[in-house]
Motif scaffolding. Structure first.
Motif, PDB file in Angstrom:
ATOM      1  N   GLY A  39      56.377  73.083  18.055  1.00  0.00           N
ATOM      2  CA  GLY A  39      56.750  72.939  16.662  1.00  0.00           C
ATOM      3  C   GLY A  39      55.630  72.279  15.881  1.00  0.00           C
ATOM      4  O   GLY A  39      54.492  72.246  16.310  1.00  0.00           O
ATOM      5  N   PRO A  40      55.953  71.737  14.736  1.00  0.00           N
ATOM      6  CA  PRO A  40      54.918  71.182  13.860  1.00  0.00           C
ATOM      7  C   PRO A  40      54.426  69.823  14.320  1.00  0.00           C
ATOM      8  O   PRO A  40      54.773  68.799  13.764  1.00  0.00           O
ATOM      9  CB  PRO A  40      55.616  71.097  12.510  1.00  0.00           C
ATOM     10  N   VAL A  41      53.648  69.800  15.388  1.00  0.00           N
ATOM     11  CA  VAL A  41      53.089  68.563  15.904  1.00  0.00           C
ATOM     12  C   VAL A  41      51.573  68.706  15.892  1.00  0.00           C
ATOM     13  O   VAL A  41      50.993  69.284  16.794  1.00  0.00           O
ATOM     14  CB  VAL A  41      53.587  68.275  17.340  1.00  0.00           C
ATOM     15  N   PRO A  42      50.897  68.197  14.847  1.00  0.00           N
ATOM     16  CA  PRO A  42      49.465  68.416  14.742  1.00  0.00           C
ATOM     17  C   PRO A  42      48.653  67.790  15.868  1.00  0.00           C
ATOM     18  O   PRO A  42      47.660  68.333  16.288  1.00  0.00           O
ATOM     19  CB  PRO A  42      49.087  67.792  13.403  1.00  0.00           C
ATOM     20  N   ALA A  43      49.078  66.657  16.378  1.00  0.00           N
ATOM     21  CA  ALA A  43      48.304  65.971  17.410  1.00  0.00           C
ATOM     22  C   ALA A  43      48.794  66.345  18.805  1.00  0.00           C
ATOM     23  O   ALA A  43      48.818  65.529  19.702  1.00  0.00           O
ATOM     24  CB  ALA A  43      48.380  64.464  17.199  1.00  0.00           C
ATOM     25  N   GLN A  44      49.182  67.584  18.967  1.00  0.00           N
ATOM     26  CA  GLN A  44      49.724  68.042  20.235  1.00  0.00           C
ATOM     27  C   GLN A  44      48.678  67.946  21.340  1.00  0.00           C
ATOM     28  O   GLN A  44      47.512  68.228  21.136  1.00  0.00           O
ATOM     29  CB  GLN A  44      50.177  69.476  20.065  1.00  0.00           C
ATOM     30  N   LYS A  45      49.117  67.563  22.490  1.00  0.00           N
ATOM     31  CA  LYS A  45      48.238  67.412  23.642  1.00  0.00           C
ATOM     32  C   LYS A  45      48.650  68.409  24.725  1.00  0.00           C
ATOM     33  O   LYS A  45      49.810  68.805  24.820  1.00  0.00           O
ATOM     34  CB  LYS A  45      48.347  66.004  24.206  1.00  0.00           C
ATOM     35  N   ALA A  46      47.687  68.786  25.551  1.00  0.00           N
ATOM     36  CA  ALA A  46      47.958  69.726  26.631  1.00  0.00           C
ATOM     37  C   ALA A  46      49.006  69.162  27.589  1.00  0.00           C
ATOM     38  O   ALA A  46      49.869  69.900  28.071  1.00  0.00           O
ATOM     39  CB  ALA A  46      46.668  70.044  27.376  1.00  0.00           C
ATOM     40  N   LEU A  47      48.948  67.865  27.849  1.00  0.00           N
ATOM     41  CA  LEU A  47      49.918  67.259  28.758  1.00  0.00           C
ATOM     42  C   LEU A  47      51.342  67.362  28.202  1.00  0.00           C
ATOM     43  O   LEU A  47      52.290  67.583  28.951  1.00  0.00           O
ATOM     44  CB  LEU A  47      49.555  65.798  29.022  1.00  0.00           C
ATOM     45  N   THR A  48      51.495  67.255  26.889  1.00  0.00           N
ATOM     46  CA  THR A  48      52.806  67.393  26.260  1.00  0.00           C
ATOM     47  C   THR A  48      53.358  68.797  26.489  1.00  0.00           C
ATOM     48  O   THR A  48      54.541  68.974  26.779  1.00  0.00           O
ATOM     49  CB  THR A  48      52.705  67.116  24.751  1.00  0.00           C
ATOM     50  N   ILE A  49      52.507  69.793  26.354  1.00  0.00           N
ATOM     51  CA  ILE A  49      52.920  71.184  26.576  1.00  0.00           C
ATOM     52  C   ILE A  49      53.300  71.392  28.036  1.00  0.00           C
ATOM     53  O   ILE A  49      54.338  71.971  28.345  1.00  0.00           O
ATOM     54  CB  ILE A  49      51.798  72.157  26.167  1.00  0.00           C
ATOM     55  N   ALA A  50      52.463  70.898  28.945  1.00  0.00           N
ATOM     56  CA  ALA A  50      52.744  71.042  30.379  1.00  0.00           C
ATOM     57  C   ALA A  50      54.065  70.360  30.728  1.00  0.00           C
ATOM     58  O   ALA A  50      54.899  70.937  31.441  1.00  0.00           O
ATOM     59  CB  ALA A  50      51.595  70.464  31.196  1.00  0.00           C
ATOM     60  N   ASP A  51      54.271  69.162  30.220  1.00  0.00           N
ATOM     61  CA  ASP A  51      55.516  68.435  30.511  1.00  0.00           C
ATOM     62  C   ASP A  51      56.733  69.177  29.977  1.00  0.00           C
ATOM     63  O   ASP A  51      57.772  69.235  30.630  1.00  0.00           O
ATOM     64  CB  ASP A  51      55.476  67.025  29.920  1.00  0.00           C
ATOM     65  N   ALA A  52      56.630  69.753  28.801  1.00  0.00           N
ATOM     66  CA  ALA A  52      57.754  70.470  28.203  1.00  0.00           C
ATOM     67  C   ALA A  52      58.148  71.695  29.026  1.00  0.00           C
ATOM     68  O   ALA A  52      59.294  72.124  28.999  1.00  0.00           O
ATOM     69  CB  ALA A  52      57.416  70.889  26.780  1.00  0.00           C
ATOM     70  N   HIS A  53      57.189  72.252  29.761  1.00  0.00           N
ATOM     71  CA  HIS A  53      57.453  73.434  30.583  1.00  0.00           C
ATOM     72  C   HIS A  53      57.618  73.078  32.055  1.00  0.00           C
ATOM     73  O   HIS A  53      57.689  73.972  32.898  1.00  0.00           O
ATOM     74  CB  HIS A  53      56.339  74.465  30.402  1.00  0.00           C
ATOM     75  N   HIS A  54      57.631  71.776  32.337  1.00  0.00           N
ATOM     76  CA  HIS A  54      57.850  71.291  33.702  1.00  0.00           C
ATOM     77  C   HIS A  54      56.811  71.850  34.674  1.00  0.00           C
ATOM     78  O   HIS A  54      57.137  72.294  35.772  1.00  0.00           O
ATOM     79  CB  HIS A  54      59.266  71.611  34.178  1.00  0.00           C
ATOM     80  N   ILE A  55      55.561  71.869  34.213  1.00  0.00           N
ATOM     81  CA  ILE A  55      54.451  72.268  35.072  1.00  0.00           C
ATOM     82  C   ILE A  55      53.377  71.197  34.977  1.00  0.00           C
ATOM     83  O   ILE A  55      53.374  70.384  34.049  1.00  0.00           O
ATOM     84  CB  ILE A  55      53.859  73.646  34.688  1.00  0.00           C
ATOM     85  N   SER A  56      52.464  71.201  35.915  1.00  0.00           N
ATOM     86  CA  SER A  56      51.383  70.216  35.889  1.00  0.00           C
ATOM     87  C   SER A  56      50.323  70.631  34.866  1.00  0.00           C
ATOM     88  O   SER A  56      50.221  71.809  34.496  1.00  0.00           O
ATOM     89  CB  SER A  56      50.741  70.087  37.274  1.00  0.00           C
ATOM     90  N   LEU A  57      49.554  69.654  34.453  1.00  0.00           N
ATOM     91  CA  LEU A  57      48.451  69.948  33.531  1.00  0.00           C
ATOM     92  C   LEU A  57      47.472  70.928  34.178  1.00  0.00           C
ATOM     93  O   LEU A  57      46.995  71.854  33.529  1.00  0.00           O
ATOM     94  CB  LEU A  57      47.735  68.648  33.138  1.00  0.00           C
ATOM     95  N   ARG A  58      47.195  70.743  35.442  1.00  0.00           N
ATOM     96  CA  ARG A  58      46.269  71.636  36.141  1.00  0.00           C
ATOM     97  C   ARG A  58      46.799  73.071  36.169  1.00  0.00           C
ATOM     98  O   ARG A  58      46.046  74.023  35.985  1.00  0.00           O
ATOM     99  CB  ARG A  58      46.027  71.131  37.573  1.00  0.00           C
ATOM    100  N   HIS A  59      48.094  73.221  36.376  1.00  0.00           N
ATOM    101  CA  HIS A  59      48.673  74.566  36.400  1.00  0.00           C
ATOM    102  C   HIS A  59      48.564  75.217  35.016  1.00  0.00           C
ATOM    103  O   HIS A  59      48.246  76.408  34.911  1.00  0.00           O
ATOM    104  CB  HIS A  59      50.130  74.504  36.863  1.00  0.00           C
ATOM    105  N   LEU A  60      48.817  74.431  33.972  1.00  0.00           N
ATOM    106  CA  LEU A  60      48.642  74.948  32.613  1.00  0.00           C
ATOM    107  C   LEU A  60      47.201  75.399  32.402  1.00  0.00           C
ATOM    108  O   LEU A  60      46.947  76.473  31.856  1.00  0.00           O
ATOM    109  CB  LEU A  60      49.022  73.889  31.577  1.00  0.00           C
TER     110      LEU A  60
END
Length: 132
Positions: A39-60
């Motif tokens: 959604g509208p989160v300008p300071a989005q981080k890769a770890l936030t995306i990985a966590d939201a999808h229940h995957i590791s940062l490395r997998h992302l």
């Protein structure tokens, strides 16, 4: 609330070809089919995306590498796309271009203009108000 972080709906999944377990599925991070952005989160981080999808940062990182991109490049592209949509929105025509850029996390107007021109081959001002 616009700035609230909510997990997105699950993305289309496909069976992993390298997995020996047939039940194993993985997220497909294709921006056209998978709303990895939260959604509208300008300071989005890769770890936030990985966590939201229940995957590791490395997998992302590995999933995005399959499409020859990185989490940072993918996030930047999504933010630029949101800026482009806001610039095209007639209801936001009174909002300054710099304000739109800042809303999506671009704090330096020159940097934003260069990135926008590099991707869309037109400056943001001309995109919003095409010359006659």
């Amino acid at each position: 609330m616009d700035d609230e972080i909510r997990p997105p709906p699950l993305c289309p999944a496909r069976r992993a070809s390298s997995s020996s377990r047939p039940r194993h599925r993985r997220v497909q991070p294709q921006s056209s089919r998978c709303p990895l952005a939260l959604g509208p989160v300008p300071a989005q981080k890769a770890l936030t995306i990985a966590d939201a999808h229940h995957i590791s940062l490395r997998h992302l990182q590995q999933l995005l590498a399959e499409d020859d991109t990185s989490p940072a490049a993918w996030i930047r592209h999504r933010r630029l796309e949101r800026c482009r949509l806001d610039l095209a929105n007639p209801r936001l025509s009174a909002r300054l271009i710099q304000g739109i850029a800042e809303r999506w996390g671009f704090t330096n107007p020159t940097h934003f203009s260069r990135l926008f021109r590099g991707v869309y081959e037109i400056p943001p001002r001309n995109y919003r108000d095409p010359p006659p």
